[in-house]
Design a protein around this motif. Sequence first.
Motif, PDB file in Angstrom:
ATOM      1  N   PRO A 285     -18.559   3.626   6.634  1.00 23.89           N
ATOM      2  CA  PRO A 285     -19.013   2.840   7.788  1.00 23.89           C
ATOM      3  C   PRO A 285     -17.998   1.770   8.182  1.00 23.89           C
ATOM      4  O   PRO A 285     -17.403   1.104   7.325  1.00 23.89           O
ATOM      5  CB  PRO A 285     -20.315   2.206   7.275  1.00 23.89           C
ATOM      6  N   GLY A 286     -17.794   1.636   9.482  1.00 24.05           N
ATOM      7  CA  GLY A 286     -16.903   0.608   9.996  1.00 24.05           C
ATOM      8  C   GLY A 286     -15.427   0.917   9.883  1.00 24.05           C
ATOM      9  O   GLY A 286     -14.598   0.104  10.299  1.00 24.05           O
ATOM     10  N   ARG A 287     -15.072   2.080   9.339  1.00 31.64           N
ATOM     11  CA  ARG A 287     -13.669   2.417   9.144  1.00 31.64           C
ATOM     12  C   ARG A 287     -13.145   3.311  10.278  1.00 31.64           C
ATOM     13  O   ARG A 287     -13.896   3.918  11.025  1.00 31.64           O
ATOM     14  CB  ARG A 287     -13.463   3.089   7.798  1.00 31.64           C
ATOM     15  N   ALA A 288     -11.814   3.391  10.361  1.00 32.71           N
ATOM     16  CA  ALA A 288     -11.153   3.999  11.512  1.00 32.71           C
ATOM     17  C   ALA A 288     -10.670   5.422  11.244  1.00 32.71           C
ATOM     18  O   ALA A 288     -10.384   5.805  10.103  1.00 32.71           O
ATOM     19  CB  ALA A 288      -9.968   3.144  11.950  1.00 32.71           C
ATOM     20  N   VAL A 289     -10.577   6.180  12.332  1.00 37.05           N
ATOM     21  CA  VAL A 289      -9.968   7.505  12.378  1.00 37.05           C
ATOM     22  C   VAL A 289      -9.008   7.501  13.561  1.00 37.05           C
ATOM     23  O   VAL A 289      -9.366   7.024  14.644  1.00 37.05           O
ATOM     24  CB  VAL A 289     -11.019   8.608  12.596  1.00 37.05           C
ATOM     25  N   VAL A 290      -7.787   7.995  13.384  1.00 33.83           N
ATOM     26  CA  VAL A 290      -6.850   8.118  14.499  1.00 33.83           C
ATOM     27  C   VAL A 290      -6.427   9.583  14.618  1.00 33.83           C
ATOM     28  O   VAL A 290      -5.949  10.183  13.652  1.00 33.83           O
ATOM     29  CB  VAL A 290      -5.615   7.216  14.323  1.00 33.83           C
ATOM     30  N   VAL A 291      -6.627  10.131  15.809  1.00 37.55           N
ATOM     31  CA  VAL A 291      -6.358  11.539  16.078  1.00 37.55           C
ATOM     32  C   VAL A 291      -5.178  11.637  17.050  1.00 37.55           C
ATOM     33  O   VAL A 291      -5.219  11.059  18.139  1.00 37.55           O
ATOM     34  CB  VAL A 291      -7.591  12.238  16.683  1.00 37.55           C
ATOM     35  N   HIS A 292      -4.154  12.365  16.649  1.00 40.72           N
ATOM     36  CA  HIS A 292      -2.958  12.548  17.480  1.00 40.72           C
ATOM     37  C   HIS A 292      -3.109  13.823  18.291  1.00 40.72           C
ATOM     38  O   HIS A 292      -3.258  14.920  17.731  1.00 40.72           O
ATOM     39  CB  HIS A 292      -1.722  12.627  16.584  1.00 40.72           C
ATOM     40  N   VAL A 293      -3.090  13.704  19.615  1.00 35.13           N
ATOM     41  CA  VAL A 293      -3.219  14.871  20.486  1.00 35.13           C
ATOM     42  C   VAL A 293      -2.239  14.768  21.647  1.00 35.13           C
ATOM     43  O   VAL A 293      -1.600  13.742  21.855  1.00 35.13           O
ATOM     44  CB  VAL A 293      -4.653  15.009  21.063  1.00 35.13           C
ATOM     45  N   MET A 294      -2.162  15.855  22.413  1.00 35.52           N
ATOM     46  CA  MET A 294      -1.453  15.836  23.686  1.00 35.52           C
ATOM     47  C   MET A 294      -2.225  16.718  24.660  1.00 35.52           C
ATOM     48  O   MET A 294      -3.097  17.497  24.243  1.00 35.52           O
ATOM     49  CB  MET A 294      -0.017  16.329  23.540  1.00 35.52           C
ATOM     50  N   GLN A 295      -1.956  16.578  25.927  1.00 34.65           N
ATOM     51  CA  GLN A 295      -2.574  17.442  26.913  1.00 34.65           C
ATOM     52  C   GLN A 295      -1.917  18.817  26.857  1.00 34.65           C
ATOM     53  O   GLN A 295      -0.724  18.941  26.554  1.00 34.65           O
ATOM     54  CB  GLN A 295      -2.451  16.851  28.318  1.00 34.65           C
TER      55      GLN A 295
END
Length: 298
Positions: free
Chosen positions: A79-89
Amino acid sequence: MSTLLAPDEKYRIHHGDCITHMATMPDACIDFSVFSPPFPALYAYTSSPADIGNSENLKHEAPLHLGFFYRQLARIIKPGRAVVVHVMQIPRMKRSGEVGLYDFRGLNIRLGERSGLVFEYDWIVRKNPQAQAIRTKSRELQFAGLESDRAKQRGALGDYLIKFRAPGENAVPIKSTGQVSRNNWIDWAECAWMDINETDTLNVSEGRGEDDTKHICPLQLQVIDRLVRLYSNPDELVFSPFTGIGSEGYTALKLGRRFYGCELKDEYVRAARLNMTRAIAECVAAEQSDLFATAGDA
């Protein structure tokens, strides 16, 4: 301490499909996750039917797989923690008569939100248009297109770093000293990261297989370094469900974190484990160098 690793373990990589494996992981066991999901129809990673990258059906099959994935991801993040997802179009398939771009960024945001994660922000990372034109042979970027019909031209496709956060209160604030300075934040709080070196990656040749048909696209180490510093404390567990050749794990270990990953492809697993071993060896060498320097000063 995470239940996924033994007390003396620095990292572990599960060799198999992440979606089925994540279903076996405990609730709220991950401190921070950063990764690049497979880009359907753009990058081919393995010949496995479980590999999302093999799907050219961006309207049905790929969203279905990613939907299952995000539901498991939301469950295992603390809970309260981050996720970062790397994407492109993703450019639509010209061979199918399609034009324009598929909104892969938007798809990931929608699926993340439906899983219960909170979409909070996204950075864009600059890409060099000349290098991208040469690599992708995109007429929309080439001079030939510029000089024939500018109505079809567009700029380079940048990378997006989508930040989600799990709902709830963070029990352990991320505020360890020596990780992110005020000067760092002045630079990193910019909405676009213009200073990332596109070639600052691990050696991709070690992960290539005989059946590879498209590009390997590891995330830049400088990007991972910033994100791990921002969103985790030392000794916490960083998770990459699509480990690839181990860029996230290599950087996490170098920064004094621990790492847990999943990877389907045999060659990638071997390369990732090799890179984890290198990271640990480099940390030991750096510690020894610091000890010698301290002894010399004394």
